[in-house]
Design an enzyme around this catalytic site. Structure first.
Site, PDB file in Angstrom:
ATOM      1  N   ASP A 118      -0.227   7.248   6.780  1.00 34.51           N
ATOM      2  CA  ASP A 118      -1.476   6.240   6.465  1.00 34.51           C
ATOM      3  C   ASP A 118      -1.341   5.486   7.683  1.00 34.51           C
ATOM      4  O   ASP A 118      -0.617   4.557   7.892  1.00 34.51           O
ATOM      5  CB  ASP A 118      -1.438   5.446   5.214  1.00 34.51           C
ATOM      6  N   TRP A 141       0.763  -1.347  -0.015  1.00 33.88           N
ATOM      7  CA  TRP A 141       0.096  -0.243  -0.035  1.00 33.88           C
ATOM      8  C   TRP A 141       0.911   1.194  -0.045  1.00 33.88           C
ATOM      9  O   TRP A 141       0.458   2.296  -0.623  1.00 33.88           O
ATOM     10  CB  TRP A 141      -1.016  -0.180   1.071  1.00 33.88           C
ATOM     11  N   LYS A 146     -11.273  -1.460   9.596  1.00 31.68           N
ATOM     12  CA  LYS A 146     -10.231  -2.381  10.637  1.00 31.68           C
ATOM     13  C   LYS A 146     -10.180  -2.219  12.090  1.00 31.68           C
ATOM     14  O   LYS A 146     -10.789  -2.881  12.737  1.00 31.68           O
ATOM     15  CB  LYS A 146      -8.768  -2.102  10.115  1.00 31.68           C
TER      16      LYS A 146
END
Length: 354
Positions: free
Chosen positions: A166, A99, A190
């Site tokens: 992030d 990511w 999450k």
């Protein structure tokens, strides 16, 4: 029937949050109207979004120098929004996972990207401690936790350069100096809520440097000016976030969650390290407390192990499709009982096949 949910996202949420969210779909606050039917301009929803933003600030100890937004498009949209808003010439990035690598690729569309480190050639199994952030870059971008491989940054650099992070897979899981960051973003599915919403925490002064014209939806300033409801937001996910943040406060805040998460992770990593049949390939100093990846030393045993954990009502233990093996995502809401149950299964498997 007890289900032990190790999914990486969307993932397990606190039971009471799920129950109250479910009731709200039938009748929100006993109004007879579903939460899914209320107007995002109504007083009821304005109370929800304002309370959720206030809870984010309280939990992270941030003041009104920061704006809290609840956007759509996941972390993936933020890969582009961040450089669109903040990059004038050059930004520095750590490439510590898939990511993070995708964030680099998006940023390259807006200016020069200086990659301070890339772990790609080493399968992203570790995160560097020593790297230099140039003084003249517009910002420094990092990914606090890498969901796929299971690495986690244990500390963050001290720098005058704005830090963008992030935190999609470990936000609210540990104590941090959140004022160290100029922008934090995290997709909610999450540790916080259902999918379809991204929390963005912005230090408002960094937006004063923007020099380009930006389409309205991609401009953080426009969202702030419109109090976070430039368009119809994900009402359900924001409400569920509010309930989860209330749950965090009732538990005693992030410091309590950090203790629990460290304990859960240690139990599982100790079993992997001591079990003859399993291994973890991440450098020990960089092991994630959220996503524990592990592999069978003998791939030929995978079929037997899969039958065993599936039979015992364990779900979501498969590794990412790009990595294989196994991954136990042990976020805030997963109870220690599920960790202990998985460890029991691993011990029993060792007895049978070691």
């Amino acid at each position: 029937m007890k289900i032990h949910n190790f999914n990486a996202g969307p993932s397990v949420l606190p039971k009471k949050v799920v129950e109250k969210s479910a009731k709200s779909i039938i009748s929100f606050n006993e109004s007879g109207i579903s939460l899914l039917e209320i107007s995002h301009r109504s007083l009821d929803f304005m109370e929800i979004i304002e309370k959720t933003a206030s809870l984010v600030k309280r939990i992270t100890n941030l003041n009104d120098d920061y704006a809290i937004l609840f956007l759509q498009g996941g972390a993936t949209l933020q890969f582009a929004m961040v450089p669109y808003n903040l990059m004038n010439k050059e930004a520095a990035y750590l490439d510590t996972g898939i990511w993070a690598h995708n964030a680099v690729k998006e940023a390259e569309n807006f200016g020069k990207v200086k990659i301070l480190f890339s772990g790609k050639d080493n399968n992203y199994t570790y995160i560097p401690e020593n790297y230099h952030i140039p003084d003249k870059v517009d910002y420094f971008h990092c990914t606090s936790n890498n969901t796929i491989v299971g690495t986690q940054m244990k500390s963050f650099p001290i720098t005058y350069v704005p830090i963008v992070c992030d935190m999609s897979s470990d936000i609210f899981s540990r104590k941090l100096n959140f004022r160290q960051f100029s922008l934090i973003y995290a997709s909610a599915q999450k540790n916080v809520s259902s999918s379809g919403m991204t929390i963005v925490i912005i230090k408002k002064e960094i937006l004063e440097k923007i020099k380009r014209n930006i389409p309205s939806y991609l401009d953080y300033r426009i969202h702030i000016k419109n109090n976070g409801i430039l368009n119809t937001p994900n009402v359900f996910s924001i409400y569920t976030s509010m309930l989860t943040l209330e749950w965090i406060e009732r538990k005693g805040g992030i410091s309590i969650l950090e203790e629990e998460n460290e304990h859960k992770a240690k139990l599982l990593y100790d079993e992997i390290d001591n079990n003859e049949l399993f291994e973890n390939r991440i450098h020990k100093n960089n092991r994630s407390n959220m996503n524990v990846s592990f592999f069978l030393k003998k791939k030929s045993l995978e079929k037997e192990f899969n039958k065993m954990w599936i039979k015992e009502n364990i779900v979501g233990l498969d590794g990412h499709r790009l990595l294989g093996g196994y991954r136990a995502s042990i976020y805030n809401a997963i109870p220690i009982e599920s960790i202990l149950f998985l460890i029991e299964i691993m011990k029993e498997f060792e007895k049978r096949f070691a």
